[in-house]
Design a protein around this motif. Structure first.
Motif, PDB file in Angstrom:
ATOM      1  N   SER A 153       0.815  -1.023  -0.071  1.00  0.00           N
ATOM      2  CA  SER A 153      -0.106   0.006  -0.005  1.00  0.00           C
ATOM      3  C   SER A 153       0.940   1.255  -0.072  1.00  0.00           C
ATOM      4  N   GLY A 154       0.283   2.272  -0.157  1.00  0.00           N
ATOM      5  CA  GLY A 154       1.081   3.752  -0.305  1.00  0.00           C
ATOM      6  C   GLY A 154       0.245   4.752  -0.496  1.00  0.00           C
ATOM      7  N   THR A 155       0.877   5.812  -1.016  1.00  0.00           N
ATOM      8  CA  THR A 155       0.070   6.938  -1.086  1.00  0.00           C
ATOM      9  C   THR A 155      -0.310   7.141  -2.806  1.00  0.00           C
ATOM     10  N   ARG A 156      -1.080   8.202  -3.006  1.00  0.00           N
ATOM     11  CA  ARG A 156      -1.483   8.560  -4.400  1.00  0.00           C
ATOM     12  C   ARG A 156       0.203   8.837  -5.005  1.00  0.00           C
ATOM     13  N   PHE A 157       1.198   9.043  -4.441  1.00  0.00           N
ATOM     14  CA  PHE A 157       2.450   9.312  -5.130  1.00  0.00           C
ATOM     15  C   PHE A 157       2.930   8.222  -5.239  1.00  0.00           C
ATOM     16  N   LYS A 158       3.165   7.246  -4.618  1.00  0.00           N
ATOM     17  CA  LYS A 158       4.032   6.170  -4.616  1.00  0.00           C
ATOM     18  C   LYS A 158       3.524   4.900  -3.731  1.00  0.00           C
ATOM     19  N   VAL A 159       3.613   3.748  -4.390  1.00  0.00           N
ATOM     20  CA  VAL A 159       3.632   2.440  -3.366  1.00  0.00           C
ATOM     21  C   VAL A 159       5.019   1.806  -3.556  1.00  0.00           C
TER      22      VAL A 159
ATOM     23  N   GLN B   6      19.129  31.893 -12.841  1.00  0.00           N
ATOM     24  CA  GLN B   6      18.083  30.918 -12.309  1.00  0.00           C
ATOM     25  C   GLN B   6      17.847  31.127 -10.838  1.00  0.00           C
ATOM     26  N   ARG B   7      16.806  30.483 -10.524  1.00  0.00           N
ATOM     27  CA  ARG B   7      16.374  30.238  -9.191  1.00  0.00           C
ATOM     28  C   ARG B   7      16.032  29.076  -8.653  1.00  0.00           C
ATOM     29  N   LEU B   8      16.348  28.809  -7.209  1.00  0.00           N
ATOM     30  CA  LEU B   8      15.690  27.498  -6.460  1.00  0.00           C
ATOM     31  C   LEU B   8      14.693  27.870  -5.715  1.00  0.00           C
ATOM     32  N   VAL B   9      13.688  27.279  -5.646  1.00  0.00           N
ATOM     33  CA  VAL B   9      12.367  27.480  -5.202  1.00  0.00           C
ATOM     34  C   VAL B   9      11.988  26.392  -4.496  1.00  0.00           C
ATOM     35  N   LEU B  10      12.038  26.571  -3.095  1.00  0.00           N
ATOM     36  CA  LEU B  10      11.788  25.346  -2.086  1.00  0.00           C
ATOM     37  C   LEU B  10      10.229  25.263  -1.651  1.00  0.00           C
ATOM     38  N   GLU B  11       9.396  24.393  -1.684  1.00  0.00           N
ATOM     39  CA  GLU B  11       8.010  24.244  -1.589  1.00  0.00           C
ATOM     40  C   GLU B  11       8.017  23.663  -0.187  1.00  0.00           C
ATOM     41  N   TYR B  12       7.124  24.106   0.783  1.00  0.00           N
ATOM     42  CA  TYR B  12       6.646  23.514   1.858  1.00  0.00           C
ATOM     43  C   TYR B  12       5.426  22.837   1.825  1.00  0.00           C
ATOM     44  N   LYS B  13       5.341  21.739   2.701  1.00  0.00           N
ATOM     45  CA  LYS B  13       3.976  21.125   2.755  1.00  0.00           C
ATOM     46  C   LYS B  13       3.566  20.402   4.331  1.00  0.00           C
ATOM     47  N   PHE B  14       2.561  20.739   4.630  1.00  0.00           N
ATOM     48  CA  PHE B  14       2.135  20.295   5.992  1.00  0.00           C
ATOM     49  C   PHE B  14       2.288  18.577   6.461  1.00  0.00           C
ATOM     50  N   PHE B  15       1.520  17.971   5.372  1.00  0.00           N
ATOM     51  CA  PHE B  15       1.874  16.628   5.468  1.00  0.00           C
ATOM     52  C   PHE B  15       1.532  15.718   4.121  1.00  0.00           C
ATOM     53  N   GLU B  16       1.907  14.603   4.322  1.00  0.00           N
ATOM     54  CA  GLU B  16       1.721  13.857   3.097  1.00  0.00           C
ATOM     55  C   GLU B  16       2.888  13.946   1.965  1.00  0.00           C
ATOM     56  N   PRO B  17       3.398  13.126   1.471  1.00  0.00           N
ATOM     57  CA  PRO B  17       3.318  11.573   1.738  1.00  0.00           C
ATOM     58  C   PRO B  17       3.549  11.022   2.998  1.00  0.00           C
ATOM     59  N   SER B  18       4.266  11.710   3.752  1.00  0.00           N
ATOM     60  CA  SER B  18       4.712  11.060   5.395  1.00  0.00           C
ATOM     61  C   SER B  18       3.584  11.643   6.223  1.00  0.00           C
ATOM     62  N   PHE B  19       3.551  10.746   7.228  1.00  0.00           N
ATOM     63  CA  PHE B  19       2.406  11.114   8.249  1.00  0.00           C
ATOM     64  C   PHE B  19       2.813  11.555   9.678  1.00  0.00           C
ATOM     65  N   TYR B  20       3.971  11.396   9.891  1.00  0.00           N
ATOM     66  CA  TYR B  20       4.571  11.760  11.225  1.00  0.00           C
ATOM     67  C   TYR B  20       5.207  13.126  10.992  1.00  0.00           C
ATOM     68  N   HIS B  21       6.221  13.088  10.326  1.00  0.00           N
ATOM     69  CA  HIS B  21       7.054  14.412   9.758  1.00  0.00           C
ATOM     70  C   HIS B  21       7.285  14.513   8.524  1.00  0.00           C
ATOM     71  N   THR B  22       7.310  15.881   8.207  1.00  0.00           N
ATOM     72  CA  THR B  22       7.866  16.228   7.024  1.00  0.00           C
ATOM     73  C   THR B  22       9.084  17.142   7.169  1.00  0.00           C
ATOM     74  N   ASP B  23       9.929  16.981   6.317  1.00  0.00           N
ATOM     75  CA  ASP B  23      11.235  17.865   6.310  1.00  0.00           C
ATOM     76  C   ASP B  23      10.934  19.278   6.133  1.00  0.00           C
ATOM     77  N   VAL B  24      10.155  19.810   5.348  1.00  0.00           N
ATOM     78  CA  VAL B  24       9.891  21.090   4.939  1.00  0.00           C
ATOM     79  C   VAL B  24       8.466  21.490   5.125  1.00  0.00           C
ATOM     80  N   PRO B  25       8.148  21.195   6.472  1.00  0.00           N
ATOM     81  CA  PRO B  25       6.428  21.331   6.663  1.00  0.00           C
ATOM     82  C   PRO B  25       5.821  22.710   6.658  1.00  0.00           C
TER      83      PRO B  25
END
Lengths: 388, 388, 388, 388
Positions: free
Chosen positions: B27-33, C175-194
């Motif tokens: 199982s996995g997420t919509r991004f990858k199993v 050029q530029r480097l653009v770093l996106e953050y995301k609260f959760f998913e695909p990980s569910f306990y911790h995300t490295d850039v939340p």
């Protein structure tokens, strides 16, 4: 021709939104209550303020009272006073959260004596309803606990049912008991009626004249409130609304202020389910004007509901059904959004004028000088607030 | 003497937690199993893996199947295969979310033909139940919509009721229909059975053999789940649990992993409400081992439930009631927390050994070499996953 | 005269919203990906579809690519193909979440070899940028963990910084480097850039050409997103937007669909902070059309952004400031809402026509027969999706 | 031998948790403040109560003051009084949320005069710090707005920076400015310092002696707080903690009461990041004992922190790292959970006795009769509360 067809105008003419007397008193957060000049000092002054809202909008023909905050010597006098100002007395709201005896519960308390006291308070409220001609007894059950283990949730639920039953038995044939649910606050671990399911299960066990009250601010983050509206109408148990809006918790902001589109969806579902213009589904405000002026805050609120109702009435239901049935997601959504995005305000202004009302009730009230007048007159005495 | 009294041991001995066959597939997420070596390729291999969990814990005597993922030519063979491995076949889970016809609904679909197809699928599930000897048909209704206006929520609710009624009529006298609710996902605007209230209202209208399934991950943030457990037990409608844990959405993590204290509170309420050791309240896991090994993940899970049950059984209810009745908040909470903080693991290890089980099931399974064995044997074929 | 003054029209004419190539491929949930006829089978077909959106709206002059999903033999060919269709190639998005090596991290991985592989992937992306003429390398860091204790969050943060630094050093002057953050998913306990704070702290340590990407769906419930927009603009670090909308989690619905008023507030703050028409703040869509048609879904999306921008440009800032300074809460809010509630659609339709565009791009595209054409032509081959 | 090794005992002996003077006064919700007998009537009585907590636990050697609630004629006298009772005066907390002038902001106000007043209040706080010997000036910025459009968020952020800079310039070389963030409340639309990112950006611009204060109850639902702890320690900007716990909003419950495992994870990350026993990271409580007794509520709280610290110190870091590096998710999690599930209470009781403290501080305090004594003595006068 107006975008508001005669049929829509006929629907709009039915609209009645009850105002809560306490909206005109001071309110605030646990950190501070900011006062405003001219705040009412007694129930009469609250009703005078509420009547102003109706005078400029013809949208709020009744005022809800809160007992004991609005206790008076003669409800007959109060009723006549209200009627002279063009409004009637509406829902009676009980209060079992400000007496020291209720620290650990009221209708759910372990102690039979305290339960009896809380039941008697509700019987007194029904006595008042008999005098004010009110139909609805609204119970917001501010009971719960703060710590796991503090209390036995199951026993409380059973005692709650017993207490409600005793109250319900006293309700007259033309009266109703309306049970409000709330996700959290003032308790932080558990609340005895935290969701529509609990309110529904409780009132369904009582009888036909027991209904659910839906306060739009009393849900968990992300809750689809219009779904609950749909479901309660389907189950025949939506008794009334407490309208307000929120960004986070029970913020009690002006209805429609935080998420106008949500208000639109709720009203669409009310209409869809036969709850609009239905005397069995009462519309009411329940807000706290912590930082804004109270009377114009209430005028703004009823106008927000009216404007969103007009938008909801614009939906082309035939086209919408066709798109829904065919599975055309974008077309269905577009028809829905078209109604939301249509600017009904000019047509509403025109319609108001055609009925002898000010086109712009906010401006007309501001021009009236009423706020300055009460600021001058209402000096001395104790300003009303949530606790008085 | 063990802190686990003979009475507690007797209670613990009753515990049975059903495992889902799909927990052993990928199982996995919509991004990858992400796959793992040794993943089962058919229902037989899933049952073999599930039997391992029971072998080391004696906690999971049955395995739930998912149709069509677990379709086999002969359910009789499958049942015998399971029984030879010491487990039985349990709940049958239907699936109306992976067929292209169900893009816009199944039991709620606008099209009568598609509704019929979905109903027939459930009737086929009941046929399978007759062959497997399963008691429960579990319906997770993954239906809803993504955009406001996309669909008519009210009509769907009525069609759902009709469809469920048709299915319910086919349920045998010793069988049950269990309806699961879920806050959101895979739909993002509305879900047809989003909360316990809706599931309750639907099953209450069907009859005594229709019950609610509570998945611990299917609630809004901040929801007091043990309150719902209490309420459903009080209403006689808690049919089963899907155990897992979550930090954010329906994360489907190992039960007890995200909030062990919440699991404790839930089990306390199950026991308080008479739901423990009650055949009418089925305990089941429903988790996704996206990054961890699946068999030890399931062993860890049933142990978590067992350990938390042991803690919950330690509560000194007499002292707790006394503190609750007297309004001593800190004392009541302390008694409650004392049970939670007590380390039951050494006593459980001892008790396991006394029953001929390994003291440390995780270590014993690891030492068995089973994972290496299946990694070697199960080469070729298609690994099972959520879609197969 | 149009409510859209020449000044407003001039602002609207500047608008450019980048489309993601992957929006035209199939997407779905972890439970099911529903396909649609005519879905592109390679990057060329995706760009052809994206060009349709621009053809009818003149709002989307560029297309973002995702590597490796959009790898081609000759980026020169791809660029020319795009230019012939009137669009350019835009942001390059890296992908470190679908390779088995990245199960436990990529730029943050414990293993230096895997980190190097992930870094090299980004260097390859920059090589591609050199060929496509893209300015921005966007990094969505889909890394994290599912269980407490699984990983050392602090070490990962430091390794992330090292990895980003290596990549940043390779970024060209334009050029530029653009770093996106995301609260959760695909990980569910911790995300490295939340959260924005983490993204900000990381990019601030790199240099001027490292910026934050704000995806409107990547926040906790109740987050005030326009506040973050304001803050990042104030700090000079808002590099780009990923627009979409959500009710619950990262639903990736059509921008403006879930909460149009939130979109309005966000755009108001973009304009307020000097981010509108500023090449340093890129507007981009990032959505999943799980149940609706993809090309019209994208047209609807850019129109939603355009319409809301027009509303935001209507705000009477002089009057608003006066009301704000005087503490007139209701007046300030009314001025703000007046812009939101004004129906700009007729004026926009007129303005579109004046520029040689269809008044109703949705209708014009539907009438073009393009969807039927691609459904017929694109038979065989593998439909593109999130994984291809 | 105790499970608490000499090394662990040495760490535990370092622990110091500051108590807030206001925890001993009455507090409540916006609906009701329930009083308790014996509540302090002045700062001296608050300190006397706070000293009780330290007497039984040796965990709380200092008391934070709130200005103006704790204003006295002579801070020298207050300090000596505290020292005689074995405690020192700690952090000075400013208050810019209860003066009518601050209805629309204080350090952020549009009016330069009101900003100056708020700045002067902070300068007065620093004067008091000079007298009390306090190191930290803590600013909780209770400023924001309730309605979109009400205010210009960007201008406020800039004015905030100016005001903070003026205050920071007055901070002594051995003093610090600590800026607290909060998700929402008392404002409901926007808060001027809503998240750690904003607090970080503000204090980073001031200088080395400006730090962030993390209140564990001030986050959005689902926020991974230990991640923020890690990040702020990594950035060298974690100045202090306000400990408490919550189920929903800023419930201000006893620390560890709502989610003990979260408290464990937070402390693990404090230790991991070098923040434990580090004078630069101050531990403080900030709670409201609305329904429970206040002094035992504080004793319970410091014990909860101590117990969880002991658990966190038990982690076998060598084994944990090995499991993390090898990607053994279940093993790593098991090592982590083993520490959490170990019952440290008997060993702590023993250790306390070895230091001349009561094994059970709660019981010892209850047996002391202090509550009865103050209930009898403290009659008359005005009970202290959040507003006094």
């Amino acid at each position: 021709m107006s975008i508001l067809t005669p049929e829509i105008q006929a629907e709009l003419a039915k609209q009645a939104i009850e105002l809560p007397s306490w909206a005109f008193g001071n309110s605030g957060t646990r950190f501070k209550v900011f006062g405003t000049p001219g705040t009412p000092r007694d129930p009469y002054e609250k009703i005078a303020d509420a009547a102003q809202v109706n005078q400029y909008t013809a949208l709020s023909p009744s005022v809800a009272l809160h007992i004991p905050w609005d206790k008076v010597d003669s409800y007959d006098d109060l009723r006549k006073y209200a009627e002279d100002l063009g409004v009637s007395l509406g829902t009676i709201n009980s209060n079992t959260f400000q007496d020291d005896d209720y620290k650990f519960g009221a209708l759910t308390h372990e102690d039979a004596g305290i339960r009896r006291k809380a039941i008697d308070h509700h019987l007194e409220c029904i006595d008042i309803m008999d005098q004010t001609g009110s139909r609805d007894l609204k119970i917001w059950l501010a009971e719960g606990s703060n710590y796991p283990g503090q209390t036995d949730m199951r026993g409380r639920q059973d005692r709650l049912n017993d207490s409600l039953r005793t109250i319900y038995e006293r309700i007259g044939d033309d009266q109703r008991l309306v049970l409000e649910y709330k996700f959290f606050e003032p308790s932080f671990y558990h609340t005895d009626v935290p969701d529509w399911g609990t309110s529904y299960a409780q009132v369904a066990s009582l009888g036909d004249r027991a209904m659910v009250c839906l306060d739009t601010g009393h849900h968990a983050p992300g809750t689809n409130i219009e779904f609950i509206v749909m479901q309660l109408l389907r189950l025949g148990k939506l008794g009334s609304f407490d309208f307000n809006s929120r960004f986070y918790a029970d913020d009690d902001l002006i209805v429609g202020a935080a998420d106008p589109f949500q208000l639109f969806r709720i009203i669409v579902e009310v209409i869809r389910g036969g709850g609009y213009g239905d005397p069995d589904v009462a519309f009411m405000l329940d807000q706290c004007h912590n930082v804004e002026d109270k009377i114009p805050g209430q005028i703004r609120s009823v106008l927000n509901v009216q404007e969103m109702t007009a938008r909801a009435l614009l939906i082309d239901h035939e086209a919408l059904r066709a798109a829904q049935v065919s599975g055309d997601v974008l077309a269905a959504n577009a028809i829905f959004m078209d109604a939301f995005y249509t600017d009904v305000r000019p047509a509403l202004a025109e319609w108001r004028e055609s009925r002898g009302l000010p086109a712009d009730p906010m401006a007309a009230f501001a021009a009236s000088g009423y706020l300055a007048k009460i600021a001058e007159e209402r000096v001395g005495g104790v300003q009303a607030g949530w606790g008085a």
